[in-house]
Design a protein around this motif. Structure first.
Motif, PDB file in Angstrom:
ATOM      1  N   LEU A   1       0.824  -1.206   0.000  1.00 25.82           N
ATOM      2  CA  LEU A   1       0.000   0.000   0.000  1.00 25.82           C
ATOM      3  C   LEU A   1       0.862   1.262   0.000  1.00 25.82           C
ATOM      4  N   VAL A   2       1.942   1.269   0.756  1.00 26.94           N
ATOM      5  CA  VAL A   2       2.873   2.401   0.746  1.00 26.94           C
ATOM      6  C   VAL A   2       3.479   2.572  -0.645  1.00 26.94           C
ATOM      7  N   ALA A   3       3.869   1.459  -1.261  1.00 29.62           N
ATOM      8  CA  ALA A   3       4.437   1.523  -2.611  1.00 29.62           C
ATOM      9  C   ALA A   3       3.414   2.020  -3.617  1.00 29.62           C
ATOM     10  N   ALA A   4       2.147   1.640  -3.447  1.00 27.77           N
ATOM     11  CA  ALA A   4       1.091   2.110  -4.353  1.00 27.77           C
ATOM     12  C   ALA A   4       0.886   3.615  -4.215  1.00 27.77           C
ATOM     13  N   VAL A   5       0.912   4.120  -2.984  1.00 32.00           N
ATOM     14  CA  VAL A   5       0.751   5.571  -2.777  1.00 32.00           C
ATOM     15  C   VAL A   5       1.937   6.321  -3.375  1.00 32.00           C
ATOM     16  N   ARG A   6       3.126   5.813  -3.195  1.00 37.83           N
ATOM     17  CA  ARG A   6       4.299   6.469  -3.781  1.00 37.83           C
ATOM     18  C   ARG A   6       4.271   6.416  -5.303  1.00 37.83           C
TER      19      ARG A   6
END
Length: 140
Positions: free
Chosen positions: A62-67
């Protein structure tokens, strides 16, 4: 030698996670223009929606998707925006993350920092090896 591959990032997360990340990041950008007390209140309300905690692997995605979504925006997306967007995206997926504000101590300098955290597991999507320590001033 410069290639297209060096400037592009692979897609991160599933389609649903990228949609939640896009909407969470948009809401985060709007909330950060409001007075901070309203942002804190709305994050606390959003955290009540997500009752189930995320697994560390799912939180990293999820963090990678937001970035990934943030790279395609024409505005500044730094730690405050991406961490708040991650917490809101998790709430949209009915999951729970903690939004932390504090300082990051690296070997020479100290800097203010914001990050998302799984309660009891530490920062998500952050580089914590090599002497980087996160000290929390406020968790929401």
């Amino acid at each position: 030698m410069t290639t297209i591959r060096a400037h592009s990032a692979p897609r991160a997360g599933t389609f649903l996670e990228r949609c939640a990340a896009r909407l969470g990041l948009t809401i985060a950008l709007v909330l950060l223009r409001l007075p901070f007390r309203y942002t804190v209140r709305l994050v606390r309300i959003a955290r009540r929606v997500g009752r189930r905690p995320l697994t560390p692997g799912h939180a990293e995605e999820l963090v990678a998707a937001v970035r990934y979504v943030g790279r395609r925006r024409p505005v500044r997306i730094a730690c405050m925006e991406s961490s708040l967007g991650t917490v809101l995206a998790a709430a949209l997926l009915r999951r729970n993350l903690t939004w932390c504000l504090g300082a990051r101590f690296v070997p020479p300098p100290t800097e203010y920092h914001a990050w998302a955290e799984i309660p009891g597991h530490g920062p998500v999507g952050e580089y914590t090896a090599g002497g980087w320590h996160h000290h929390t001033a406020m968790c929401i």
